[in-house]
Design a protein around this motif. Structure first.
Motif, mmCIF file in Angstrom:
data_model
loop_
_atom_site.group_PDB
_atom_site.id
_atom_site.type_symbol
_atom_site.label_atom_id
_atom_site.label_comp_id
_atom_site.label_asym_id
_atom_site.label_seq_id
_atom_site.Cartn_x
_atom_site.Cartn_y
_atom_site.Cartn_z
ATOM 1 N N TYR A 74 -52.656 7.977 22.436
ATOM 2 C CA TYR A 74 -53.729 7.608 23.364
ATOM 3 C C TYR A 74 -54.085 6.147 23.182
ATOM 4 C CZ TYR A 74 -58.026 8.081 26.077
ATOM 5 O OH TYR A 74 -59.007 7.950 27.028
ATOM 6 N N ASN A 75 -54.130 5.437 24.293
ATOM 7 C CA ASN A 75 -54.557 4.044 24.225
ATOM 8 C C ASN A 75 -56.006 3.934 24.689
ATOM 9 O OD1 ASN A 75 -54.945 1.220 25.538
ATOM 10 N ND2 ASN A 75 -53.298 1.013 24.040
ATOM 11 N N TYR A 76 -56.853 3.546 23.774
ATOM 12 C CA TYR A 76 -58.301 3.555 24.064
ATOM 13 C C TYR A 76 -58.705 2.447 25.022
ATOM 14 C CZ TYR A 76 -58.917 7.175 20.594
ATOM 15 O OH TYR A 76 -58.854 8.368 19.926
ATOM 16 N N THR A 77 -57.918 1.352 25.075
ATOM 17 C CA THR A 77 -58.269 0.238 25.968
ATOM 18 C C THR A 77 -58.140 0.638 27.430
ATOM 19 O OG1 THR A 77 -57.469 -1.267 24.275
ATOM 20 C CG2 THR A 77 -57.806 -2.207 26.461
ATOM 21 N N VAL A 78 -57.025 1.300 27.778
ATOM 22 C CA VAL A 78 -56.845 1.670 29.183
ATOM 23 C C VAL A 78 -57.249 3.115 29.460
ATOM 24 C CG1 VAL A 78 -55.034 -0.032 29.598
ATOM 25 C CG2 VAL A 78 -54.383 2.258 28.872
ATOM 26 N N HIS A 106 -55.676 5.972 28.695
ATOM 27 C CA HIS A 106 -54.655 7.022 28.821
ATOM 28 C C HIS A 106 -53.514 6.792 27.846
ATOM 29 C CE1 HIS A 106 -51.878 4.682 31.414
ATOM 30 N NE2 HIS A 106 -52.970 4.178 31.918
ATOM 31 N N THR A 138 -50.016 6.416 28.194
ATOM 32 C CA THR A 138 -48.720 5.775 28.431
ATOM 33 C C THR A 138 -48.393 4.549 27.575
ATOM 34 O OG1 THR A 138 -48.828 6.651 30.654
ATOM 35 C CG2 THR A 138 -47.117 5.017 30.238
ATOM 36 N N PRO A 139 -49.286 3.539 27.498
ATOM 37 C CA PRO A 139 -48.885 2.352 26.714
ATOM 38 C C PRO A 139 -48.576 2.696 25.256
ATOM 39 C CG PRO A 139 -50.864 1.902 27.994
ATOM 40 C CD PRO A 139 -50.625 3.380 28.065
ATOM 41 N N GLU A 140 -49.286 3.686 24.725
ATOM 42 C CA GLU A 140 -49.072 4.070 23.330
ATOM 43 C C GLU A 140 -47.791 4.897 23.198
ATOM 44 O OE1 GLU A 140 -51.440 2.259 22.505
ATOM 45 O OE2 GLU A 140 -51.110 2.359 20.355
ATOM 46 N N LEU A 148 -45.182 4.574 25.127
ATOM 47 C CA LEU A 148 -44.108 3.574 25.221
ATOM 48 C C LEU A 148 -43.910 2.866 23.884
ATOM 49 C CD1 LEU A 148 -44.794 1.735 28.618
ATOM 50 C CD2 LEU A 148 -42.770 3.062 28.046
ATOM 51 N N LYS A 149 -45.017 2.537 23.242
ATOM 52 C CA LYS A 149 -44.964 1.846 21.954
ATOM 53 C C LYS A 149 -44.254 2.723 20.917
ATOM 54 C CE LYS A 149 -48.218 -0.099 18.593
ATOM 55 N NZ LYS A 149 -49.666 -0.184 18.311
ATOM 56 N N VAL A 181 -60.508 0.901 16.362
ATOM 57 C CA VAL A 181 -60.801 0.763 17.792
ATOM 58 C C VAL A 181 -62.315 0.651 17.911
ATOM 59 C CG1 VAL A 181 -60.836 2.054 19.983
ATOM 60 C CG2 VAL A 181 -58.763 2.041 18.572
ATOM 61 N N LEU A 240 -65.274 2.188 22.981
ATOM 62 C CA LEU A 240 -64.081 2.794 23.597
ATOM 63 C C LEU A 240 -63.881 4.225 23.109
ATOM 64 C CD1 LEU A 240 -61.523 -0.194 23.503
ATOM 65 C CD2 LEU A 240 -62.868 0.623 25.452
ATOM 66 N N ILE A 241 -64.176 4.443 21.844
ATOM 67 C CA ILE A 241 -64.037 5.802 21.304
ATOM 68 C C ILE A 241 -65.089 6.715 21.940
ATOM 69 C CG2 ILE A 241 -64.106 7.216 19.209
ATOM 70 C CD1 ILE A 241 -63.201 4.767 17.635
ATOM 71 N N ALA A 282 -63.902 7.754 25.309
ATOM 72 C CA ALA A 282 -62.796 8.718 25.266
ATOM 73 C C ALA A 282 -63.257 10.109 24.827
ATOM 74 C CB ALA A 282 -61.698 8.205 24.348
ATOM 75 N N TYR A 303 -44.617 -3.196 33.457
ATOM 76 C CA TYR A 303 -45.492 -2.263 32.744
ATOM 77 C C TYR A 303 -44.963 -2.119 31.328
ATOM 78 C CZ TYR A 303 -48.724 1.639 32.238
ATOM 79 O OH TYR A 303 -49.750 2.441 31.834
ATOM 80 N N GLY A 304 -45.618 -2.753 30.376
ATOM 81 C CA GLY A 304 -45.109 -2.762 29.011
ATOM 82 C C GLY A 304 -45.925 -1.870 28.087
ATOM 83 N N THR A 305 -45.613 -1.955 26.818
ATOM 84 C CA THR A 305 -46.357 -1.186 25.825
ATOM 85 C C THR A 305 -47.694 -1.887 25.574
ATOM 86 O OG1 THR A 305 -45.746 -2.389 23.836
ATOM 87 C CG2 THR A 305 -44.129 -0.835 24.681
ATOM 88 N N SER A 306 -48.540 -1.251 24.781
ATOM 89 C CA SER A 306 -49.864 -1.831 24.512
ATOM 90 C C SER A 306 -49.761 -3.175 23.794
ATOM 91 C CB SER A 306 -50.699 -0.845 23.693
ATOM 92 O OG SER A 306 -49.972 -0.364 22.584
ATOM 93 N N VAL A 307 -48.608 -3.421 23.129
ATOM 94 C CA VAL A 307 -48.416 -4.695 22.439
ATOM 95 C C VAL A 307 -48.283 -5.838 23.459
ATOM 96 C CG1 VAL A 307 -46.899 -5.932 20.830
ATOM 97 C CG2 VAL A 307 -47.266 -3.481 20.550
ATOM 98 N N PHE A 348 -49.820 -6.073 26.535
ATOM 99 C CA PHE A 348 -50.911 -6.220 27.499
ATOM 100 C C PHE A 348 -51.135 -7.701 27.775
ATOM 101 C CE2 PHE A 348 -53.243 -2.013 26.317
ATOM 102 C CZ PHE A 348 -52.418 -1.330 27.186
#
Lengths: 421, 183
Positions: free
Chosen positions: A119-123, A125, A127-129, A131-132, B18, B22-23, B26, B116-120, B122
């Protein structure tokens, strides 16, 4: 080598998130379904081969050991296979060797994946995590830092192919997406059944050139199990088992920049060649009745037509244009909906596809049944730039010469299939 | 029900690195709702590990880039194949290789554009990820090609190497840009 039958199939729904189940609970569900389908007790299973891809998905290293415990297989032989996207197919390959060698009479192949607990907390959802987590599979020194993604890994050989042959076109790729989303409407376990138009695909958001949103498969969670059996056990259990008559496994150079030809899926070419040879297939375009291919991305399905010799390199796009690979064509591809329509629960995917092929040749595929399906091809791709392919040929019994078994189902009296010591 | 929400958020934030807001977003349902005892319970978690990783036999490759802004490949002492990425052993001949200096010109062999990449990544999309043929090397190396209009990327595009100002000893220390003649 001994003949290898498929006598049981069980797959959970493939969906975006199984919030109510952990990976071992999903594995249990698939194992139970497959055992029930085979009509055997877990005690009769000689050993289990697990297909689980990614430790970061499962939030667990060695997840197989906990599944083995959870599904009540303690002290039986077990091994885990992890070959990226090809994990499920390669697990079937290993299970096949356990039966073909004569080592065991009954083997369960069980694939499972939970991809979206990341889970990516910034966006907000996963997916980005997710993918990582996948990108830890790219070489950590030379490829991971360059921002390679799973889609990019397929796009690199595809763009090289397009540069050389001018195909597939974006429209041809979109047609594959339309087909697979549509096929999924006949599949009760599918994640993405949808009626789309070519324009819907072409106008969807660009993800990784040339793949738009609908050119991509989605991350899925789910589990799938099949029960493999030796000839004598398969015939005792079923009057209509499916047989795996050919297998092939190839791992190309993972540093794709070292390959002689980056424009084709060479591992699929090699795995297909071996599988065809073993099952005596000379003209796949004519002899295959259907295929379950690894359409992680639309263009990959088209390049796979070429790698598996359905047509010449560069002509793959024509097969979708001419309708050959549609359900109404003479070589339907991915009646299940494939990865794009049914979903890609990585370790489970190749097992699910093999199970689908078994249901097809047994005439049990319900609304997605291909008429008179006798012989099918299964492909499972994984690794950087499609490095890995596992390929299987699944056939109906009466195709094997002189060995057709008729008559009433033999009451299962399978003694413990564990190897006699 | 979580008894002390502030305390729970504090500990969660520390654990997964985090920000609390944000937590909180979620886990809104768990924090503010009234889920039943049987409702699926999610928890914040993280898997991480730090390294002091050795480049082993190819250490010089990264030192030359970091300290001298110089790209090196390795040449097989038997078959003469020039490897980039470098390797200290040729996997065809099973013999050692030796270091060879490479120039800064290259060409795109194949590429893709990542939107569309990974979180790294952004904030860095879209970017071009390519297999690049560096002049003098016999293999292709994966690298980023930076250009204003990523849609101009194409197979065969001529490239020039560029080095980062403050280099760390990793592949991020250099990249390629379109050569003068492409502009």
């Amino acid at each position: 080598m001994n003949k290898v039958g498929i006598v049981g199939v069980g797959t959970t729904s493939f969906k975006a998130r199984w919030l109510e189940k952990t990976y071992y609970e999903l594995a249990y569900d698939a194992a139970k379904l497959a055992l029930e389908d085979a009509g055997i007790d877990k005690k009769e299973v000689g050993g289990v081969v697990y297909g689980i891809y990614n430790e970061f998905f499962e939030r667990q290293f060695m997840p197989d050991v906990y599944i083995h415990n959870y599904i009540g297989m303690g002290l039986k032989p077990s091994v885990r296979v992890a070959t990226g996207g090809a994990t499920g197919g390669a697990a079937v390959f290993v299970g096949w060797t356990w039966i073909a060698s004569g080592l065991y009479d009954i083997v369960m192949v069980l694939g499972v994946e939970k991809a979206t607990d990341n889970y990516n907390y910034t966006v907000g959802h996963s997916t980005p995590e997710t993918l990582k987590a996948i990108l830890f599979s790219g070489d950590m020194t030379f490829e991971n830092p360059m921002g390679l993604t799973a889609a990019a890994s397929y796009a690199l050989p595809l763009i090289a192919h397009i540069n050389k042959y001018g195909t597939p076109t974006e429209k041809q790729m979109a047609m594959v997406s339309v087909k697979n989303h549509k096929n999924a409407m006949n599949n009760p376990i599918a994640q993405s059944p949808k009626l789309l138009t070519v324009d819907d695909v072409l106008n969807s958001k660009m993800i990784t050139y040339p793949f738009k949103f609908y050119d991509n498969c989605l991350y899925s969670e789910g589990a799938s199990a099949i029960i493999l059996a030796s000839e004598k056990v398969a015939k005792a259990l079923s009057d209509n088992p499916a047989w795996i008559t050919g297998v092939g496994l190839s791992l190309d150079k993972a540093f794709a920049g070292e390959r002689d030809d980056i424009t084709i899926f060479t591992s699929s070419l090699y795995a297909g060649r071996d599988a065809y040879k073993m099952s005596g297939i000379k003209n796949p375009r004519k002899e295959l009745d259907f295929a379950e291919l690894h359409d992680a991305f639309t263009g990959a399905e088209i390049l796979s037509y070429e790698a598996f010799n359905f047509c010449k390199p560069g002509d793959g796009g024509k097969l979708i244009e001419d309708g050959v690979v549609e359900m109404t064509g003479d070589l339907p591809v991915s009646p299940s909906g494939g990865l794009i329509g049914c979903g890609h629960a990585v370790g489970a995917t190749g097992v699910m596809q093999t199970g689908e092929a078994a249901l097809q040749v047994q005439g049990r595929a319900e609304k997605r049944q291909v008429k008179n399906a006798r012989v099918g091809l299964v492909q499972s791709i994984g690794g950087p730039a499609t490095a890995w392919t596992a390929a299987m040929i699944v056939e109906r019994q009466d195709k094997i010469k002189g060995k057709g078994v008729k008559g009433a189902r033999v009451k299962a009296k399978v003694k413990s299939a564990r190897r006699k010591r | 029900m979580i008894q002390d929400k502030a305390q729970w958020l504090e500990e969660a934030s520390k654990k997964i690195k985090v920000p609390k807001e944000l937590i909180e977003k979620a886990f809104k349902d768990e924090l503010d709702g009234n889920p039943s005892l049987d409702a699926p319970l999610e928890i914040p978690d993280i898997m991480d590990i730090t390294y002091k990783y050795t480049y082993g036999g190819i250490s010089r490759f990264f030192r030359e880039i970091r300290d001298n802004k110089q790209l090196y490949g390795t040449k097989c002492t038997q078959c003469g194949k020039v490897w980039l990425p470098p390797r200290i052993n040729c996997n065809e001949c099973y013999t050692p290789t030796q270091w060879v200096k490479l120039g800064g010109t290259a060409e795109i062999a194949t590429y893709t554009i990542v939107y569309y990449g990974t979180s790294v990544f952004f904030g860095k999309t879209p970017y071009v990820c390519a297999f690049v043929k560096v002049a003098g090397a016999d293999t292709l190396i994966m690298q980023n090609v930076f250009m204003e209009d990523v849609k101009k990327a194409r197979v065969g595009m001529k490239l020039t190497i560029q080095f980062k100002e403050h280099r760390n000893g990793d592949m991020g220390d250099f990249w390629f840009v379109p050569a003068q003649e492409e502009l």
